[in-house]
Each structure stands twice: as structure tokens, then as C-alpha cells.
Scaffold this motif. Structure first.
Motif, PDB file in Angstrom:
ATOM      1  N   SER A 177       0.821  -1.211   0.000  1.00 20.90           N
ATOM      2  CA  SER A 177       0.000   0.000   0.000  1.00 20.90           C
ATOM      3  C   SER A 177       0.856   1.262   0.000  1.00 20.90           C
ATOM      4  O   SER A 177       0.393   2.328  -0.408  1.00 20.90           O
ATOM      5  N   SER A 178       2.099   1.143   0.432  1.00 20.87           N
ATOM      6  CA  SER A 178       2.992   2.307   0.490  1.00 20.87           C
ATOM      7  C   SER A 178       3.860   2.443  -0.757  1.00 20.87           C
ATOM      8  O   SER A 178       4.653   3.391  -0.852  1.00 20.87           O
ATOM      9  N   LEU A 179       3.728   1.505  -1.693  1.00 16.97           N
ATOM     10  CA  LEU A 179       4.586   1.524  -2.876  1.00 16.97           C
ATOM     11  C   LEU A 179       4.274   2.727  -3.761  1.00 16.97           C
ATOM     12  O   LEU A 179       3.172   2.854  -4.280  1.00 16.97           O
ATOM     13  N   GLN A 180       5.232   3.592  -3.915  1.00 17.50           N
ATOM     14  CA  GLN A 180       5.154   4.755  -4.799  1.00 17.50           C
ATOM     15  C   GLN A 180       6.515   4.893  -5.477  1.00 17.50           C
ATOM     16  O   GLN A 180       7.515   4.350  -4.991  1.00 17.50           O
ATOM     17  N   PRO A 181       6.584   5.626  -6.589  1.00 17.46           N
ATOM     18  CA  PRO A 181       7.908   5.880  -7.175  1.00 17.46           C
ATOM     19  C   PRO A 181       8.878   6.469  -6.164  1.00 17.46           C
ATOM     20  O   PRO A 181      10.076   6.152  -6.181  1.00 17.46           O
ATOM     21  N   GLU A 182       8.345   7.308  -5.256  1.00 19.78           N
ATOM     22  CA  GLU A 182       9.211   7.917  -4.238  1.00 19.78           C
ATOM     23  C   GLU A 182       9.763   6.865  -3.276  1.00 19.78           C
ATOM     24  O   GLU A 182      10.871   7.013  -2.747  1.00 19.78           O
ATOM     25  N   THR A 183       8.971   5.809  -3.033  1.00 15.16           N
ATOM     26  CA  THR A 183       9.430   4.744  -2.141  1.00 15.16           C
ATOM     27  C   THR A 183      10.629   4.027  -2.745  1.00 15.16           C
ATOM     28  O   THR A 183      11.644   3.797  -2.069  1.00 15.16           O
ATOM     29  N   LEU A 184      10.517   3.656  -4.037  1.00 16.43           N
ATOM     30  CA  LEU A 184      11.631   3.004  -4.708  1.00 16.43           C
ATOM     31  C   LEU A 184      12.871   3.889  -4.710  1.00 16.43           C
ATOM     32  O   LEU A 184      13.988   3.421  -4.471  1.00 16.43           O
ATOM     33  N   LYS A 185      12.669   5.183  -4.984  1.00 19.14           N
ATOM     34  CA  LYS A 185      13.803   6.111  -5.013  1.00 19.14           C
ATOM     35  C   LYS A 185      14.455   6.208  -3.638  1.00 19.14           C
ATOM     36  O   LYS A 185      15.684   6.222  -3.519  1.00 19.14           O
ATOM     37  N   LYS A 186      13.633   6.259  -2.588  1.00 19.75           N
ATOM     38  CA  LYS A 186      14.169   6.336  -1.226  1.00 19.75           C
ATOM     39  C   LYS A 186      15.019   5.112  -0.923  1.00 19.75           C
ATOM     40  O   LYS A 186      16.135   5.232  -0.376  1.00 19.75           O
ATOM     41  N   TRP A 187      14.516   3.935  -1.289  1.00 13.73           N
ATOM     42  CA  TRP A 187      15.282   2.714  -1.036  1.00 13.73           C
ATOM     43  C   TRP A 187      16.601   2.731  -1.807  1.00 13.73           C
ATOM     44  O   TRP A 187      17.661   2.448  -1.241  1.00 13.73           O
ATOM     45  N   LYS A 188      16.521   3.060  -3.097  1.00 15.19           N
ATOM     46  CA  LYS A 188      17.738   3.020  -3.912  1.00 15.19           C
ATOM     47  C   LYS A 188      18.771   4.027  -3.428  1.00 15.19           C
ATOM     48  O   LYS A 188      19.974   3.745  -3.422  1.00 15.19           O
ATOM     49  N   ASP A 189      18.303   5.215  -3.034  1.00 20.34           N
ATOM     50  CA  ASP A 189      19.226   6.243  -2.536  1.00 20.34           C
ATOM     51  C   ASP A 189      19.835   5.871  -1.191  1.00 20.34           C
ATOM     52  O   ASP A 189      20.893   6.389  -0.817  1.00 20.34           O
ATOM     53  N   SER A 190      19.153   4.981  -0.454  1.00 20.27           N
ATOM     54  CA  SER A 190      19.610   4.635   0.899  1.00 20.27           C
ATOM     55  C   SER A 190      20.448   3.363   0.929  1.00 20.27           C
ATOM     56  O   SER A 190      20.986   3.015   1.987  1.00 20.27           O
ATOM     57  N   LEU A 191      20.542   2.660  -0.190  1.00 23.52           N
ATOM     58  CA  LEU A 191      21.314   1.414  -0.215  1.00 23.52           C
ATOM     59  C   LEU A 191      22.778   1.662   0.122  1.00 23.52           C
ATOM     60  O   LEU A 191      23.407   2.586  -0.410  1.00 23.52           O
TER      61      LEU A 191
END
Length: 413
Positions: free
Chosen positions: A285-299
Motif C-alpha cells: 500500500s505504500s509503494l510509490q515511485p518515491e518509495t523506490l527512489k528512497k530505497w535506492k538512494d539509501s542502499l
């Protein structure tokens, strides 16, 4: 690891076709525009594709919350974008806006040029990652198709064109299915199970991806283990494992999930999202383009002391005619459809959208080197990551940042 997908759009006639001399309007693409797509910033296209991928994922997951989900958003959007070449006015706008393009910020011309260039680049031969994508038109021998539509699909999307006799539906079905089977190396043997005699044209898009892990799993270490479908049920699966691997990782405490990136040799990577037990729907339910970007930027490169992942092969098939209207793509399925840039008259509508996908995950790799090349990482505590419960996978082409495939594995068996 292999991902294979194919999508078929079936167009039926509203009334017997009438040969027309109509030509496309002045708003369509000219040869002078061919270079525009190359100037289109890849992130603009990738942003829309990501938004569409996650929106469609939510619709598919919601319909079947306990089932595997596997699809290629790029294959689906490529086929629909080609279809939009033949659409006019609100029918065309619905398709492109349903694919999450903002038509006040990007023109139809830029979309086609950018998409065509992306698909052409992805299909360029590469030593380390195999990506094969293409499109084909199967046109009824009695259906007049405007030459300009055929020329544009060929010039922009390298789409092949074949003549079929849909009055002989079994023969036409075999022609189409054999083509798709050949292009997907036999992985998708039957895209269509049946065709209507009223069919006038079938548009097919396929995408095949084969990648080798940069850090492979050793087949000798694979063992039988439990995969927990939920808190009460489990199945036995072959479980791959690898110890002391350095790879990008982030823990999202807010969404209660762990995110791991495994890279392929070449320009592709897989993002594995492992929600805590019972937290899959919260993550979805929280999946948004911003969510993916946040994960990738935080790896951050981390040492995973013990990584375990199931070995599996799963396939799915979808009829998207009921799902796409939920994303705003409605008119093309009705008798109000305006696909007159295909035939010159409003005599076509889309009667079927079929999508099939296959995902194979195994140990295969070519070189046992660190995924990031980082040799020193501070080890604070042993870190174990066990994909023994439902998880998600997002396969991305790193050069274009385009999502090739999205999957949720609820049962690897």
C-alpha cells in the motif's frame, strides 16, 4: 535468472471494414522529428514507466492477494504506446495518460521517439545481459490498414507485420502463438487460447531477459528448506544460499521491510524487498515511485553473513481488459473507440489484452566477485537475510532506469 513476457492486443471490427483513403492528421510524427526522442531525458520516460508499473502492480496484487504476481510493465506499456499511434483524440489521450504520461509536459511525438529509442537500445546485443524485445502486427488479409500506420510502427518500434486469415481462427492462432513461442525461446508457447472470427488485427509485444548474477550462488550449497506461505502454512523448496557476500542493503523500519540489491553482470540489477512476517500489504500500500527512489538512494554496501533465497520457476497470465480501465484506459475497449489512424474509419476496438510472463531464478553466475567491489565494511553484528516468506522483486535496466519486470513471490513451488 530469466524473465520472459509477452502481451497480445486483439482488435475486433465494429462493422465490416470499409476501405478509406483517410490520412493521418498533421499532429503525427514526421521523419524530421526522429532525433527528438534521443534528446528526451531518460529519467522523464523512466518516471512515467515506474509510476505505471507500481500502479498496475497494486491492481494485480489487490485482485489476487495470495497469488504470485509476475509481469513486465515495459512490455505492456510498449504495446499500448504502439496502439496509441493508431488512436485519436480522447482515445489516444486516455491510453497515454493511463500510462502515466503528463501530456502537458511531454508531447505525443516525444513519447514515441523516446520509447522507440529505448526499446531499440535495450535490444542491442550485449555480452553479459540478454534483453530481447520486439513487436509484431498480425493483420487480417481483408482488413485495410493505413500504410502510414504500418510505416510508423516499423520506423519507430521496428514492428514486424504479417498477414493472417482470421476467418480461419485456429490457423491464425497457430501463426501468432508460433511467432511468440519462437521469440521467447519456447517459454511462452500459447499466448492466445482462442481468437474471434471478427478479429481484424492482433498486436504482440514480447520481452525476454536473461541475466547472470555478478555474485553467483553455488549449486552445491542449495538445500531443501521451508518457505512460509503465511503463519500457518509452509512448503518445501530448494533454497540457495551464499555466505559473506557484500551487496547494497537497507533496512526500512518505517515500512517493516529489508531491501537488498543483487546485480547482474552487465547493466541490470534486481531489487529484492522482504517484508516482515504479515507486513506485505503494508509495504504494497505504500509503494510509490518515491518509495523506490528512497530505497535506492539509501542502499549501502553491507556484508550479509548468510543470504538465503528460493530457487524457482513461476508463470502467470492476465486478461488486462478488466484491469486497465481502473487506470483510466476505457474508451479503447468500447464501441466509442477511435482507432481511425489504423484504418481510416472508426471500425475497430480492443476486445482482448492478454499478458503472460515467466520468471526463472537459479544459482547461475559467471564470476564470484563482490557485487560492489567494496572490500571494507564495518561489521557491527551478524546479518542474516532469509527469503523464506513472501517477497517482491523489481528488475531494472540501470542505464535507462526502466523497470523491466515486477514480481511478488507468495509461493515459489
Amino acid at each position: 535468472m530469466a524473465f520472459i513476457a509477452a502481451l497480445g492486443l486483439l482488435m475486433a471490427g465494429i462493422c465490416p471494414a470499409v476501405l478509406c483513403d483517410g490520412t493521418l492528421g498533421r499532429d503525427t510524427l514526421s521523419h524530421e522529428d526522429h532525433g527528438k526522442g534521443r534528446q528526451l531525458h531518460s529519467l522523464t520516460l523512466a518516471s512515467s514507466n515506474t509510476d505505471f508499473a507500481l500502479s498496475l502492480y497494486k491492481k494485480l496484487a489487490l485482485r489476487n492477494p495470495d497469488k504470485n504476481v509476475v509481469f513486465s510493465p515495459l512490455s505492456i506499456s510498449a504495446a499500448l504506446t504502439i496502439l496509441s499511434l493508431g488512436a485519436k483524440d480522447s482515445t489516444m489521450e486516455e491510453i497515454l495518460e493511463g500510462l502515466k504520461f503528463n501530456l502537458t509536459e511531454i508531447t505525443e511525438e516525444e513519447i514515441h521517439q523516446g520509447f522507440g529509442h529505448l526499446l531499440q537500445r535495450l535490444s542491442q546485443p550485449e555480452d553479459q545481459v540478454e534483453i530481447n524485445t520486439g513487436s509484431a502486427l498480425f493483420i487480417d488479409k481483408e482488413q485495410p490498414i493505413l500504410s502510414e500506420f504500418q510505416e510508423k510502427t516499423r520506423a519507430l518500434y521496428q514492428a514486424e507485420a504479417f498477414i493472417a486469415d482470421f476467418k480461419q481462427p485456429n490457423e491464425a492462432k497457430k501463426l501468432i502463438n508460433d511467432y511468440v513461442s519462437n521469440q521467447t525461446q519456447g517459454k511462452i508457447a500459447e499466448l492466445f487460447s482462442d481468437l474471434e472470427e471478427r478479429t481484424s488485427m492482433v498486436l504482440v509485444n514480447y520481452l525476454l531477459f536473461k541475466g547472470k548474477w555478478k555474485v553467483p550462488f553455488n549449486p552445491n550449497d542449495t538445500f531443501e528448506s521451508e518457505f512460509y506461505l503465511d503463519e500457518k502454512r509452509s512448503v518445501k523448496v530448494p533454497m540457495m544460499k551464499i555466505k559473506e557476500v557484500t551487496t547494497p542493503y537497507v533496512r526500512d523500519e518505517e515500512l517493516s521491510c529489508s531491501v537488498l540489491e543483487l546485480k547482474y553482470t552487465g547493466n541490470a540489477s534486481a531489487l529484492f524487498i522482504l517484508p516482515d512476517q504479515g507486513k506485505m500489504q503494508q509495504v504494497e500500500s505504500s509503494l510509490q515511485p518515491e518509495t523506490l527512489k528512497k530505497w535506492k538512494d539509501s542502499l549501502i554496501p553491507r556484508i550479509i553473513n548468510d543470504l538465503r533465497m528460493p530457487k524457482f520457476s513461476i508463470s502467470t497470465d492476465y486478461s488486462l481488459k478488466e484491469v486497465l480501465p481502473e487506470l483510466g484506459i476505457k474508451k479503447v475497449f468500447s464501441q466509442q473507440a477511435d482507432l481511425s489512424r489504423i484504418t481510416g474509419t472508426k471500425d475497430l476496438y480492443v476486445s482482448q489484452v492478454v499478458h503472460k510472463a515467466v520468471l526463472d531464478v537459479d544459482e547461475t553466475g559467471t564470476e564470484a566477485t563482490a557485487a560492489t567491489g567494496v572490500a571494507t565494511v564495518i561489521r557491527r553484528q551478524p546479518r542474516t537475510l532469509n527469503f523464506n516468506r513472501p517477497f517482491m522483486v523489481v528488475i531494472t535496466d540501470m542505464d535507462s532506469q526502466s523497470i523491466l519486470f515486477v514480481a511478488k513471490i507468495t509461493n515459489p513451488k
